[in-house]
Design a protein around this motif. Structure first.
Motif, PDB file in Angstrom:
ATOM      1  N   LEU A   1       0.829  -1.202   0.000  1.00 54.00           N
ATOM      2  CA  LEU A   1       0.000   0.000   0.000  1.00 54.00           C
ATOM      3  C   LEU A   1       0.867   1.258   0.000  1.00 54.00           C
ATOM      4  O   LEU A   1       0.583   2.232  -0.720  1.00 54.00           O
ATOM      5  N   CYS A   2       1.942   1.233   0.785  1.00 56.76           N
ATOM      6  CA  CYS A   2       2.796   2.419   0.852  1.00 56.76           C
ATOM      7  C   CYS A   2       3.545   2.619  -0.449  1.00 56.76           C
ATOM      8  O   CYS A   2       3.699   3.757  -0.914  1.00 56.76           O
ATOM      9  N   VAL A   3       4.004   1.518  -1.056  1.00 55.09           N
ATOM     10  CA  VAL A   3       4.620   1.646  -2.382  1.00 55.09           C
ATOM     11  C   VAL A   3       3.606   2.268  -3.342  1.00 55.09           C
ATOM     12  O   VAL A   3       3.930   3.146  -4.135  1.00 55.09           O
ATOM     13  N   GLY A   4       2.345   1.811  -3.236  1.00 52.47           N
ATOM     14  CA  GLY A   4       1.302   2.331  -4.112  1.00 52.47           C
ATOM     15  C   GLY A   4       1.096   3.827  -3.936  1.00 52.47           C
ATOM     16  O   GLY A   4       1.049   4.574  -4.918  1.00 52.47           O
ATOM     17  N   PHE A   5       0.989   4.267  -2.690  1.00 55.49           N
ATOM     18  CA  PHE A   5       0.769   5.704  -2.451  1.00 55.49           C
ATOM     19  C   PHE A   5       1.962   6.520  -2.931  1.00 55.49           C
ATOM     20  O   PHE A   5       1.797   7.608  -3.500  1.00 55.49           O
ATOM     21  N   ASN A   6       3.175   6.006  -2.699  1.00 61.06           N
ATOM     22  CA  ASN A   6       4.356   6.725  -3.179  1.00 61.06           C
ATOM     23  C   ASN A   6       4.378   6.787  -4.695  1.00 61.06           C
ATOM     24  O   ASN A   6       4.712   7.820  -5.284  1.00 61.06           O
ATOM     25  N   ALA A   7       4.015   5.668  -5.332  1.00 59.16           N
ATOM     26  CA  ALA A   7       4.012   5.636  -6.800  1.00 59.16           C
ATOM     27  C   ALA A   7       2.983   6.615  -7.342  1.00 59.16           C
ATOM     28  O   ALA A   7       3.252   7.333  -8.314  1.00 59.16           O
ATOM     29  N   LEU A   8       1.822   6.658  -6.708  1.00 59.05           N
ATOM     30  CA  LEU A   8       0.795   7.597  -7.157  1.00 59.05           C
ATOM     31  C   LEU A   8       1.294   9.034  -7.017  1.00 59.05           C
ATOM     32  O   LEU A   8       1.107   9.868  -7.924  1.00 59.05           O
ATOM     33  N   GLY A   9       1.954   9.307  -5.887  1.00 60.84           N
ATOM     34  CA  GLY A   9       2.518  10.645  -5.694  1.00 60.84           C
ATOM     35  C   GLY A   9       3.517  10.986  -6.790  1.00 60.84           C
ATOM     36  O   GLY A   9       3.475  12.069  -7.377  1.00 60.84           O
ATOM     37  N   ASP A  10       4.419  10.036  -7.086  1.00 61.28           N
ATOM     38  CA  ASP A  10       5.393  10.244  -8.165  1.00 61.28           C
ATOM     39  C   ASP A  10       4.680  10.515  -9.474  1.00 61.28           C
ATOM     40  O   ASP A  10       5.066  11.406 -10.245  1.00 61.28           O
ATOM     41  N   GLY A  11       3.636   9.704  -9.745  1.00 61.09           N
ATOM     42  CA  GLY A  11       2.907   9.835 -11.004  1.00 61.09           C
ATOM     43  C   GLY A  11       2.276  11.210 -11.136  1.00 61.09           C
ATOM     44  O   GLY A  11       2.369  11.844 -12.190  1.00 61.09           O
ATOM     45  N   ILE A  12       1.629  11.679 -10.054  1.00 66.88           N
ATOM     46  CA  ILE A  12       0.990  12.994 -10.114  1.00 66.88           C
ATOM     47  C   ILE A  12       2.044  14.074 -10.319  1.00 66.88           C
ATOM     48  O   ILE A  12       1.857  15.000 -11.097  1.00 66.88           O
ATOM     49  N   ARG A  13       3.173  13.920  -9.638  1.00 65.14           N
ATOM     50  CA  ARG A  13       4.222  14.938  -9.779  1.00 65.14           C
ATOM     51  C   ARG A  13       4.713  15.005 -11.227  1.00 65.14           C
ATOM     52  O   ARG A  13       4.861  16.082 -11.791  1.00 65.14           O
ATOM     53  N   ASP A  14       4.944  13.836 -11.805  1.00 58.48           N
ATOM     54  CA  ASP A  14       5.390  13.837 -13.198  1.00 58.48           C
ATOM     55  C   ASP A  14       4.322  14.413 -14.108  1.00 58.48           C
ATOM     56  O   ASP A  14       4.621  15.012 -15.144  1.00 58.48           O
ATOM     57  N   ALA A  15       3.049  14.204 -13.737  1.00 59.16           N
ATOM     58  CA  ALA A  15       1.973  14.665 -14.610  1.00 59.16           C
ATOM     59  C   ALA A  15       1.831  16.177 -14.552  1.00 59.16           C
ATOM     60  O   ALA A  15       1.625  16.827 -15.577  1.00 59.16           O
ATOM     61  N   ILE A  16       1.912  16.752 -13.342  1.00 56.36           N
ATOM     62  CA  ILE A  16       1.690  18.201 -13.273  1.00 56.36           C
ATOM     63  C   ILE A  16       2.927  18.976 -13.663  1.00 56.36           C
ATOM     64  O   ILE A  16       2.846  20.116 -14.074  1.00 56.36           O
ATOM     65  N   ASP A  17       4.076  18.359 -13.552  1.00 57.51           N
ATOM     66  CA  ASP A  17       5.307  19.117 -13.754  1.00 57.51           C
ATOM     67  C   ASP A  17       6.351  18.208 -14.382  1.00 57.51           C
ATOM     68  O   ASP A  17       7.265  17.753 -13.712  1.00 57.51           O
TER      69      ASP A  17
END
Lengths: 353, 492
Positions: free
Chosen positions: B457-473
């Motif tokens: 779950l924590c890997v998932g949340f971190n991956a989602l965070g990374d994904g959003i960061r790459d998406a917005i910026d």
């Protein structure tokens, strides 16, 4: 703003932070929903004893008097006495007697990740988008996401049963040690032995322990406590190397005909180190906080363990003191990091903070 | 920054769009009706579960209010809600039955309990995925049929996120977790009342091999005879059934309770704490970031000092100390301590979130369009909301996603040492603690499964965070240290 001014400003700003942190500790002990005197006495509560302790803690004064008392004693490091853990002892002595093991643990928990995490990150960055890179990066991410306390439980069990599971006896390896036990650091009392009696200092686990023995005892805990930092260092080391490699001056160096080795060692690594500095802060933060759980699982009676015991047994003044001391430590580390940063990267302070 | 400029005009015009959205739907009702019909079908299938949850929530809230106003009405509503049928419930697809010597009685279509449960689990996940897809389809419908703009920067950000495998992996993990938390009562092989909280008030039938007939036994006694205590003769492991025909997907605990039920309800409480804490902390951080970026100077300095002070106290110690101090107060009784934990996490996490969006807020505050809006005489509040907020929202999401992982780890760590969520409410940390002596033995599942789930779950949340960061910026040089401290849960 020059970097000296920047640093001066940081130090100046840390004083109000210290005062607020002290206020938080004060509020916890004296303004919380639990009366510290009741907590200290627990089952042995009698009005006389309570009045006695109340007098000793200075709780008969008005609140602002208590506050000023508390703050002055904190800032002069006159930390009062321990009430439950070691009744009658001064808090300073109690904390000092628990400190060495935490420092020993923290020291290795910082050092081990540095020597594993950064090289792995740099390796992954230099070989980006290879299978080895993916494997290292993914491993780092998973390693970082594992809860420390869980990892500690698993690691401890594996080591305790290493004989049955792998045919390798961890407890008897190199120097016989117990697995769940505080490291014996008495050998550090006579540092001269390192030169004059090397066998007893470095190796033979006599009454006073030895360097290798103590290192072996702390190794699993340090590995667990450093797991988050190891993952961070790897990730950031990888990104930093990638970014540096693709920058213009590396292109120039390559055009000049420098060998790959010179480029990597002289130009890439040094600049890639810069973003790794702030990790030290977050590391210190994790070490201090995480020590509570890891010390509990590995039965290392250090500061984190002391803190947990002081809370469980109701020694609130001691717990408040510890919280304040940890805050001071974190603030000092923060300033040290800023100082290091200004030395490594002269641009700091010129940009908008 | 062309991107942020466009996004701010978008949100500005969106307020006008909202007014006219109804008109546009009236002009072209086809797509909206189709989508609404689909949603209605999905709603009908689970209406019972939804009403029951709302009813229980009402009861819990009214019972805790001073004077318990309207508790009778709430009770009546909750009771009424039970009569509404639900498609994916243990009543429709029961998995609890017994063997009568020749066939299974009481299970769905006479299947084995394990198969019946597996079928229900698969259908629930199918339903959950359909629901998520329906929401996405709804957004697409809005975009293609009703939005006035052909293109907004959000489209590009979503497209980048959708093509980012790592981020989509994170999103998938998070969605699976959300479905588990939402459907915990229907998903677990037994009910929480029967198996965990009042095992001695329920009776089950089972096939007694010795007598060769169907006998009955109290659930508590049955639990006692299906404990997992390490040695192979006393162990109900993963995907095994106990002697009473009860199927345990994750095995049993050391006291014979069903681990899957504990995990499912534990995910619910983790989700509650995470959502509450992160939304409070996020709101505080956003308000402060907007205010400090707009007013600068003294306002900024004050918040810097306060947030630095909070961050200078090790968070786990603060949590442990506060957990002890408040242990006897009424706050600690709400949801067995979860409300208290959520509030504490909110207090501890807002400084980090504020730090993470402070930079972007300052950047946007320096843009010309903010100056322009100010010189037009726009009020600060409206200016911040329409011209600054959309820009920092993405950065907030990145940090929120990573902090969520930290909250989950910390909650588990605290429960592990007995300071988090009190029994009987299930929690992952307490399960790990209970299984500690058996890790190297046959009952390894007790400690290992919750730990592995937390890690995933924590890997998932971190991956989602990374994904959003790459998406917005997409060109962001990953800010070192940013979000890392939050992600690790203060060292738990």
């Amino acid at each position: 703003m020059s970097r000296h001014q920047y640093l001066a400003r940081r130090i100046l700003l840390s004083f109000p932070v210290l005062i607020i942190a002290g206020t938080i500790a004060f509020a916890m002990v004296y303004l919380g929903p639990i009366d510290p005197v009741v907590a200290i006495l627990g089952q042995q509560y009698t009005p006389e004893a309570a009045a006695q302790i109340r007098e000793n803690l200075g709780m008969n004064k008005p609140l602002w008097g208590q506050y000023i008392n508390f703050m002055t004693s904190m800032f002069t490091l006159d930390l009062g006495q321990s009430w439950v853990i070691n009744p009658g002892q001064s808090a300073k002595n109690v904390i000092w007697s628990y400190t060495p093991r935490t420092i020993w643990l923290g020291f290795w928990a910082v050092l081990i990740p540095l020597f594993i995490g950064i090289p792995m990150g740099f390796y992954a960055g230099l070989n980006s988008n290879s299978w080895n890179d993916y494997l290292t990066s993914f491993g780092g991410i998973v390693w970082r996401a594992m809860p420390n306390f869980w990892l500690a439980v698993i690691l401890m069990t594996i080591l305790a049963n290493s004989e049955q599971m792998f045919g390798f006896d961890w407890a008897g390896w190199l120097v016989p040690t117990d697995i769940v036990t505080p490291p014996d650091l008495a050998f550090l009392a006579s540092p001269a032995d390192a030169l004059f009696e090397p066998a007893s200092f470095w190796w033979t686990p006599g009454d006073d322990g030895s360097f290798v023995g103590a290192l072996k005892q702390i190794l699993p805990a340090a590995l667990v406590l450093g797991s988050a930092s190891m993952g961070n260092e790897m990730r950031i080391g990888r990104t930093a190397v990638l970014e540096t490699i693709n920058s213009n001056y590396i292109e120039t160096a390559r055009a000049k005909g420098l060998t790959r080795r010179v480029i990597v060692w002289k130009h890439v690594f040094r600049n890639a180190m810069i973003p790794l500095v702030p990790i030290i802060t977050s590391e210190a933060y994790l070490l201090l906080g995480g020590s509570v759980l890891v010390e509990l699982v590995f039965a290392i009676n250090g500061i984190g363990y002391l803190f947990l015991q002081s809370i469980i047994s109701g020694d609130l003044p001691l717990a408040g003191t510890l919280i304040f001391l940890f805050s001071v430590l974190l603030i000092v580390i923060n300033i040290a990091q800023d100082f290091l940063y200004t030395v490594i990267d002269p641009r700091v302070g010129y940009q908008e903070d | 920054m062309g991107v942020s400029h466009a996004s701010s005009t978008k949100s500005h015009s969106e307020t006008e769009d909202d007014r006219r959205l109804r008109e546009r739907i009236r002009e072209n009702p086809g797509p909206a009706l189709r989508w609404a019909a689909g949603m209605f079908l999905l709603f009908i299938a689970e209406a019972g579960a939804l009403f029951q949850t709302i009813g229980r929530l009402l009861v819990a809230v009214t019972e805790n209010l001073p004077g318990t106003p309207g508790v009778e009405t709430a009770n009546w509503l909750a009771w009424k809600a039970q009569t509404v049928p639900t498609l994916l419930s243990r009543e429709t697809i029961p998995n609890q039955g017994h063997w009568n010597g020749s066939e299974w009685v009481g299970t769905f279509a006479g299947l084995e309990p394990a198969q019946a449960w597996g079928l229900r689990l698969a259908l629930i996940y199918l339903y959950g995925c359909l629901f998520v897809l329906a929401l996405w389809y709804g957004y697409l419908t809005y975009r293609s049929a009703y939005r006035t703009m052909d293109w907004t920067p959000r489209d590009d950000q979503l497209r980048r996120l959708r093509h980012n495998n790592w981020g989509m992996f994170g999103l998938t993990v998070v969605i699976l977790f959300l479905i588990m938390a939402a459907f915990a009562p229907a998903m677990s092989p037994t009910t929480i009342d029967q198996n965990i909280q009042e095992p001695y008030s329920y009776e089950i039938s089972y096939w007694n091999d010795d007598l060769g007939q169907v006998s009955t036994i109290l659930v508590g006694d049955a639990n006692f005879q299906s404990v997992s205590k390490g040695n192979p003769s006393q162990n109900v492991g993963i995907m095994q059934s106990d002697d009473f025909g009860r199927f345990h997907p994750f095995g049993t605990m050391n006291n014979g309770k069903d681990l899957f039920t504990i995990i499912a309800f534990g995910s619910r409480i983790s989700l509650f704490i995470g959502v509450t804490a992160i939304s409070i902390a996020g709101t505080i951080a956003t308000l402060l970031a907007l205010a400090t970026a707009y007013f600068k100077g003294l306002a900024d300095l004050t918040v810097v000092l306060v947030s630095d002070s909070i961050q200078s106290v090790p968070s786990l110690m603060l949590l442990i100390a506060a957990g002890y101090l408040f242990s006897d107060t009424w706050v600690a009784t709400l949801y067995d301590g979860a409300v208290l934990l959520a509030l504490l996490f909110a207090l501890i996490y807002w400084p980090g979130m504020w730090r993470a969006i402070r930079g972007p807020s300052f950047q946007v505050a320096q843009e010309e369009w903010v100056d322009a809006a100010r010189s037009y005489g726009q009020r600060p509040l409206r200016l911040m909301r329409t011209h600054m907020l959309p820009y920092i929202m993405g950065y907030l999401l990145v940090y929120a996603s990573m902090s969520f992982a930290g909250v989950i780890i910390s909650t588990a760590g605290l429960s592990f040492i007995g300071f988090g969520i009190n029994a009987p409410t299930p929690s992952w940390g307490r399960a790990i603690n209970a299984g500690q002596p058996f890790v190297a033995q046959a009952s390894w599942h007790i400690s290992l499964i919750p730990g592995i789930l937390i890690t995933i779950l924590c890997v998932g949340f971190n991956a989602l965070g990374d994904g959003i960061r790459d998406a917005i910026d997409p060109e962001s040089d990953t800010d070192p240290g940013e979000g890392e401290g939050g992600a690790a849960g203060g060292g738990a």
